[in-house]
Motif scaffolding. Structure first.
Motif, PDB file in Angstrom:
ATOM      1  N   GLY A   1      36.955  49.480  34.473  1.00  0.00           N
ATOM      2  CA  GLY A   1      35.811  49.769  33.618  1.00  0.00           C
ATOM      3  C   GLY A   1      34.457  49.555  34.265  1.00  0.00           C
ATOM      4  O   GLY A   1      34.323  48.869  35.277  1.00  0.00           O
ATOM      5  N   ASP A   2      33.445  50.165  33.682  1.00  0.00           N
ATOM      6  CA  ASP A   2      32.042  50.026  34.088  1.00  0.00           C
ATOM      7  C   ASP A   2      31.835  50.310  35.569  1.00  0.00           C
ATOM      8  O   ASP A   2      31.030  49.658  36.238  1.00  0.00           O
ATOM      9  CB  ASP A   2      31.518  48.624  33.737  1.00  0.00           C
ATOM     10  N   GLY A   3      32.580  51.279  36.080  1.00  0.00           N
ATOM     11  CA  GLY A   3      32.415  51.687  37.472  1.00  0.00           C
ATOM     12  C   GLY A   3      33.128  50.829  38.479  1.00  0.00           C
ATOM     13  O   GLY A   3      32.945  51.017  39.688  1.00  0.00           O
ATOM     14  N   ALA A   4      33.948  49.880  38.029  1.00  0.00           N
ATOM     15  CA  ALA A   4      34.675  48.998  38.949  1.00  0.00           C
ATOM     16  C   ALA A   4      36.117  49.459  39.078  1.00  0.00           C
ATOM     17  O   ALA A   4      36.858  49.479  38.104  1.00  0.00           O
ATOM     18  CB  ALA A   4      34.622  47.556  38.455  1.00  0.00           C
ATOM     19  N   TRP A   5      36.519  49.793  40.290  1.00  0.00           N
ATOM     20  CA  TRP A   5      37.885  50.241  40.565  1.00  0.00           C
ATOM     21  C   TRP A   5      38.535  49.249  41.524  1.00  0.00           C
ATOM     22  O   TRP A   5      37.989  48.942  42.585  1.00  0.00           O
ATOM     23  CB  TRP A   5      37.875  51.635  41.184  1.00  0.00           C
ATOM     24  N   GLY A   6      39.678  48.757  41.142  1.00  0.00           N
ATOM     25  CA  GLY A   6      40.360  47.762  41.956  1.00  0.00           C
ATOM     26  C   GLY A   6      39.905  46.358  41.600  1.00  0.00           C
ATOM     27  O   GLY A   6      38.786  46.133  41.134  1.00  0.00           O
ATOM     28  N   ILE A   7      40.778  45.397  41.833  1.00  0.00           N
ATOM     29  CA  ILE A   7      40.548  44.034  41.370  1.00  0.00           C
ATOM     30  C   ILE A   7      39.376  43.352  42.075  1.00  0.00           C
ATOM     31  O   ILE A   7      38.636  42.574  41.457  1.00  0.00           O
ATOM     32  CB  ILE A   7      41.847  43.200  41.524  1.00  0.00           C
ATOM     33  N   GLN A   8      39.174  43.631  43.364  1.00  0.00           N
ATOM     34  CA  GLN A   8      38.078  42.970  44.084  1.00  0.00           C
ATOM     35  C   GLN A   8      36.721  43.435  43.556  1.00  0.00           C
ATOM     36  O   GLN A   8      35.832  42.620  43.289  1.00  0.00           O
ATOM     37  CB  GLN A   8      38.187  43.238  45.585  1.00  0.00           C
TER      38      GLN A   8
ATOM     39  N   VAL B   1      36.959  48.000  46.622  1.00  0.00           N
ATOM     40  CA  VAL B   1      37.132  47.258  47.872  1.00  0.00           C
ATOM     41  C   VAL B   1      38.579  46.769  47.926  1.00  0.00           C
ATOM     42  O   VAL B   1      38.920  45.758  47.310  1.00  0.00           O
ATOM     43  CB  VAL B   1      36.175  46.051  47.956  1.00  0.00           C
ATOM     44  N   PRO B   2      39.475  47.480  48.599  1.00  0.00           N
ATOM     45  CA  PRO B   2      40.890  47.075  48.631  1.00  0.00           C
ATOM     46  C   PRO B   2      41.078  45.688  49.241  1.00  0.00           C
ATOM     47  O   PRO B   2      40.377  45.309  50.186  1.00  0.00           O
ATOM     48  CB  PRO B   2      41.543  48.153  49.503  1.00  0.00           C
ATOM     49  N   VAL B   3      42.024  44.946  48.684  1.00  0.00           N
ATOM     50  CA  VAL B   3      42.360  43.614  49.207  1.00  0.00           C
ATOM     51  C   VAL B   3      43.881  43.459  49.255  1.00  0.00           C
ATOM     52  O   VAL B   3      44.617  44.174  48.566  1.00  0.00           O
ATOM     53  CB  VAL B   3      41.757  42.491  48.328  1.00  0.00           C
ATOM     54  N   LYS B   4      44.322  42.507  50.047  1.00  0.00           N
ATOM     55  CA  LYS B   4      45.738  42.172  50.095  1.00  0.00           C
ATOM     56  C   LYS B   4      46.091  41.296  48.891  1.00  0.00           C
ATOM     57  O   LYS B   4      45.228  40.621  48.317  1.00  0.00           O
ATOM     58  CB  LYS B   4      46.062  41.425  51.391  1.00  0.00           C
ATOM     59  N   LEU B   5      47.373  41.298  48.518  1.00  0.00           N
ATOM     60  CA  LEU B   5      47.795  40.521  47.357  1.00  0.00           C
ATOM     61  C   LEU B   5      47.524  39.027  47.565  1.00  0.00           C
ATOM     62  O   LEU B   5      47.200  38.307  46.616  1.00  0.00           O
ATOM     63  CB  LEU B   5      49.282  40.758  47.068  1.00  0.00           C
ATOM     64  N   LYS B   6      47.612  38.575  48.799  1.00  0.00           N
ATOM     65  CA  LYS B   6      47.345  37.160  49.078  1.00  0.00           C
ATOM     66  C   LYS B   6      45.897  36.790  48.792  1.00  0.00           C
ATOM     67  O   LYS B   6      45.553  35.606  48.650  1.00  0.00           O
ATOM     68  CB  LYS B   6      47.685  36.835  50.530  1.00  0.00           C
ATOM     69  N   ASP B   7      45.028  37.800  48.720  1.00  0.00           N
ATOM     70  CA  ASP B   7      43.618  37.560  48.426  1.00  0.00           C
ATOM     71  C   ASP B   7      43.293  37.755  46.950  1.00  0.00           C
ATOM     72  O   ASP B   7      42.117  37.847  46.574  1.00  0.00           O
ATOM     73  CB  ASP B   7      42.746  38.492  49.285  1.00  0.00           C
TER      74      ASP B   7
ATOM     75  N   ILE C   1      54.024  46.791  45.462  1.00  0.00           N
ATOM     76  CA  ILE C   1      53.682  47.659  44.326  1.00  0.00           C
ATOM     77  C   ILE C   1      52.570  47.028  43.497  1.00  0.00           C
ATOM     78  O   ILE C   1      51.612  47.704  43.095  1.00  0.00           O
ATOM     79  CB  ILE C   1      54.924  47.923  43.455  1.00  0.00           C
ATOM     80  N   LEU C   2      52.676  45.736  43.239  1.00  0.00           N
ATOM     81  CA  LEU C   2      51.643  45.050  42.465  1.00  0.00           C
ATOM     82  C   LEU C   2      50.298  45.102  43.183  1.00  0.00           C
ATOM     83  O   LEU C   2      49.249  45.322  42.555  1.00  0.00           O
ATOM     84  CB  LEU C   2      52.055  43.592  42.216  1.00  0.00           C
ATOM     85  N   GLU C   3      50.303  44.918  44.475  1.00  0.00           N
ATOM     86  CA  GLU C   3      49.069  45.000  45.267  1.00  0.00           C
ATOM     87  C   GLU C   3      48.445  46.381  45.152  1.00  0.00           C
ATOM     88  O   GLU C   3      47.227  46.527  44.925  1.00  0.00           O
ATOM     89  CB  GLU C   3      49.365  44.674  46.727  1.00  0.00           C
ATOM     90  N   LYS C   4      49.256  47.405  45.292  1.00  0.00           N
ATOM     91  CA  LYS C   4      48.750  48.769  45.205  1.00  0.00           C
ATOM     92  C   LYS C   4      48.196  49.062  43.815  1.00  0.00           C
ATOM     93  O   LYS C   4      47.152  49.714  43.665  1.00  0.00           O
ATOM     94  CB  LYS C   4      49.861  49.767  45.564  1.00  0.00           C
TER      95      LYS C   4
END
Length: 799
Positions: free
Chosen positions: A200-207, A86-92, A189-192
């Protein structure tokens, strides 16, 4: 000769510096360097030449985002994904999370360009002295490039090239990193990177990672949580806390100590975080991806199959499947969770998962085609009492079972064709049982069809000898409808049924035009039958089944998909006539009379195939239509008699007694909250036809009266026996219909003979003798001999 741009010299110097650092440090073990042997003869000028061939622009990789399928009320049915993201903005993203990832992966991220030579040397020395990888050597920009190139790989060869341990790949990655630094700010760049990284464990992206491990959003992450996630990206599998909590904690603590060392956090914060458990298992959300892990797997898989058939989502089925799982779509469907629960509750009340017989029901909204519910007795899976078959849909879709012969529910289409031809509802046909049809001919779209073998169909229920269309429908009189289909012609029946979505659910081919067609000889799915009957409820408006009501892309923009696809297939007058006939089936004298409920008008039809291997009930109000079935689903099919249903042996299976209660309970619950509705009464012409005057024949010799009526354009039958009448004994007492009422041209007029008793209390005998001109066939007809190997098991029983 190509002219170098102004910035090229700096690029070359950066690459040479990178090569020098890699070689001098012997960094191969840390995965950061290029083999020394590979540098033989690799001069600065060659490096420069190689760089000129590399792209000056980095094409950003589209993030693979999970797609979500929703019910009509917006609740989640299923999540489709190759990568749960679930992509998010860096502010989030919580600031502490940003600091944690920078601290452990690239603490000079905001100070250097694409390459941090100083940081690389320091990391190598630190890692070599500790004997393990403690700090990252590649910059965050380089890591973003590397992961992006892996994500872009579509073939095994492309993946191998993106991960090859060669100096060419490393130089290319550095060049791309330089391009990225020119294209985007550090925060971008950090956001991307945070959105792309594997946690790991099927989770991609920080959100997705924050939601998965801690049940919070990325903006809510605490220090210990952020440190654990920051440590994961180095080895998403090895440091996965759901696999090895101790190893994950050790790695998290490395991150915390590094943050303390960099003065990102205080000693007190570090000590508090170090004491915190790495995860709370109760808060870990399992990544339940795919239809199989959702609450409505059969409905969901059917929706996915429809999406994969839509060329708007890709040129090929493979492209569409990939797009659907990676584009971050939001797919809203027609599924009504309340009605779905009603349907499933009815199935569960009347059947068990381990029964020999199976049960299924589909509910559709007339006038829109919205498929509100699909329920069945066997759940999704491979265990006992489970199946991967969707018993409600045609076989043309993955997992579709392909239905069963639909028996006498097919008579509704014969009724429609007869009314369309001008045959009224009070049309009578002498309907004996058995009815010899051998040698008779039926018209089809391809010409005449003659029954070459003996064929003597029977009725499975008792009825009056000469029923009207309504009376025949009430008792599902086979021999009436066989003769009616012969008079109507099989081609009009086939065309009407086809225009209402009826086709062979196993093969997708048109329905077979054979004399027993009206008895339901082709395999039909509950979805098809419910949707076809919904057209009668909508006064002839047929709508294609509609399951996908909207699709939005990851930005919330609506994509173009088909909406309601409706067409007036039958005139309202014809549909009103069908409704009037099938409404009487659910009145006290009809086979569906015991299934009537509520105050709204209801209509329906039973169906039982030969040997009762499948039984049906299809019916509707003007608000909802449904088709239920109970059948043997284990070839070779056997009769239902004695098979288990709801844990008990079935006794005397029938459409009204076996499938009917499932329909009744589901529809009774589903229609709660809907207003009371009535069908529109059919016109006088539909009920009685274009009536013409009957000659007055009372008191005439019966044979003379028959000739007079024939000359006027009517068929004639003389009832056996006599009736009380004031007319002279042996003469005509009266006719049915009566002379004062008239009758449609060509319809049957029955003559009743007086006994001269002068007691005007007419009573109708039970048998008739049809009188016709010389050469006229004694009976009127249809076909599908049981011995005909081309059409085995054809013909319904009628109940």
């Amino acid at each position: 000769m190509r002219v170098r741009e102004k910035g090229d010299r700096g690029v070359v110097q950066s690459v040479v510096l990178f090569l020098g650092v890699s070689v001098l440090s012997g960094a191969l073990a840390a995965g950061l360097a290029i083999p020394f042997a590979g540098l033989a003869g690799f001069t600065t000028e060659k490096t420069s030449d190689t760089l000129q061939d590399l792209p000056q622009q980095f094409d950003e990789v589209p993030l693979k985002q999970k797609s979500t399928i929703l019910a009509a009320d917006g609740s989640v049915i299923a999540t489709l994904a190759e990568q749960n993201r679930v992509p998010v903005k860096l502010k989030d993203v919580a600031p502490i999370m940003q600091k944690a990832i920078v601290a452990i992966e690239d603490d000079r991220f905001y100070e250097h360009g694409a390459l941090d030579a100083k940081g690389t040397l320091r990391a190598l020395l630190q890692n070599q002295s500790s004997g393990s990888v403690q700090q990252g050597g590649s910059s965050i920009t380089q890591q973003y490039v590397k992961v992006s190139l892996v994500e872009k790989a579509k073939t095994p060869a492309e993946l191998a090239a993106a991960t090859a341990d060669t100096y060419q790949r490393k130089i290319a990655e550095l060049r791309y990193a330089i391009a990225v630094e020119k294209q985007f700010s550090k925060n971008e760049i950090l956001e991307k990177y945070l959105n792309l990284a594997n946690f790991g464990d099927g989770a991609w992206g920080i959100q997705a990672a924050a939601q998965h491990y801690f049940s919070v959003n990325a903006t809510q992450l605490t220090l210990p949580q952020a440190a654990m996630l920051a440590g994961l990206v180095k080895n998403p599998t090895g440091y996965d806390p759901t696999n090895d909590a101790k190893r994950a904690k050790d790695r998290r603590d490395v991150v915390l100590r590094r943050m303390l060392q960099l003065n990102v956090i205080s000693v007190a914060q570090a000590n508090s975080a170090l004491k915190t458990p790495v995860i709370d298992p109760a808060k870990v959300r399992p990544n339940k991806l795919g239809c199989a892990n959702g609450p409505y797997p059969f409905y969901c898989e059917y929706v996915v199959s429809l999406l994969e058939d839509n060329p708007a989502f890709g040129k090929t089925k493979v492209d569409r499947a990939n797009y659907i799982k990676t584009a971050g779509l939001t797919i809203r469907t027609s599924l009504d969770r309340k009605i779905q629960a009603d349907a499933q509750r009815s199935i569960d009340t009347h059947s068990q998962t381990t029964d020999q017989a199976v049960a299924a029901i589909t509910i559709v909204e007339p006038g829109t085609g919205l498929v509100k519910a699909m329920a069945q007795s066997r759940g999704y899976g491979s265990k006992r009492g489970q199946t991967s078959y969707n018993y409600n849909v045609p076989k043309s879709y993955p997992g579709g079972y392909g239905g069963w012969q639909n028996g006498s529910t097919m008579k509704a289409f014969t009724i429609a064709a007869a009314i369309q031809k001008g045959i009224p509802l009070n049309y009578k046909i002498n309907s004996p049982s058995p009815l010899p049809l051998g040698g008779q001919t039926f018209s089809t779209c391809d010409g005449p069809y003659k029954i070459l073998e003996e064929y003597d169909p029977k009725n499975s229920t008792k009825n009056v000898a000469v029923p009207t269309m309504i009376q025949a429908a009430q008792k599902s009189t086979n021999t009436y409808f066989l003769q009616l289909s012969q008079r109507t012609g099989l081609c009009p029946i086939a065309k009407i049924a086809g225009s209402l979505g009826m086709y062979q659910a196993q093969s997708g081919e048109p329905l077979r035009q054979v004399p027993s067609m009206t008895l339901g000889i082709d395999q039909i799915s509950p979805l098809q039958l419910a949707n076809a009957y919904a057209a009668f409820a909508a006064r002839g408006m047929y709508c294609q089944p509609w399951l996908i009501t909207s699709v939005k892309d990851s930005a919330g923009k609506a994509l173009s998909i088909p909406g309601a696809q409706c067409k007036q297939v039958l005139s309202q007058e014809v549909a009103d006539g069908v409704n009037a006939v099938l409404h009487q089936v659910m009145e006290p004298n009809g086979t569906g009379g015991k299934l009537k409920f509520g105050k709204s008008d209801l209509a329906g039809k039973t169906g039982t195939i030969n040997q009762a291997k499948a039984v049906w009930y299809a019916g509707y109000s003007s608000k909802l239509a449904a088709a239920s079935t109970v059948a043997d689903a284990s070839p070779p099919y056997k009769e239902l008699q004695g098979q288990s249903l709801n844990g008990k042996p079935i006794n005397d299976p029938s459409g009204s007694g076996t499938a009917g209660p499932i329909w009744e309970a589901a529809m009774k619950a589903a229609l709660q909250g809907y207003p009371t509705t009535r069908f529109v009464a059919p016109s006088t012409v539909v009920q009685r036809g274009n009536v013409k005057d009957l000659p007055f024949v009372n008191g005439m010799n019966p044979e003379d009266a028959a000739n007079k009526l024939r000359q006027a354009g009517f068929e004639v039958a003389i009832a056996s026996g006599t009736v009380n009448s004031e007319e002279t004994a042996g003469t005509v007492a009266y006719t049915d219909p009566r002379q004062r009422d008239g009758a449609p041209d060509g319809s049957l007029v029955t003559i009743y003979v007086s006994n001269g008793s002068k007691q005007a209390k007419p009573g109708k005998p039970t048998t008739t003798q049809t009188v016709k001109p010389p050469g006229t066939p004694t009976t009127l007809n249809p076909n599908c001999p049981p011995t005909n190997p081309k059409y085995p098991n054809c013909g319904g029983r009628g109940r």
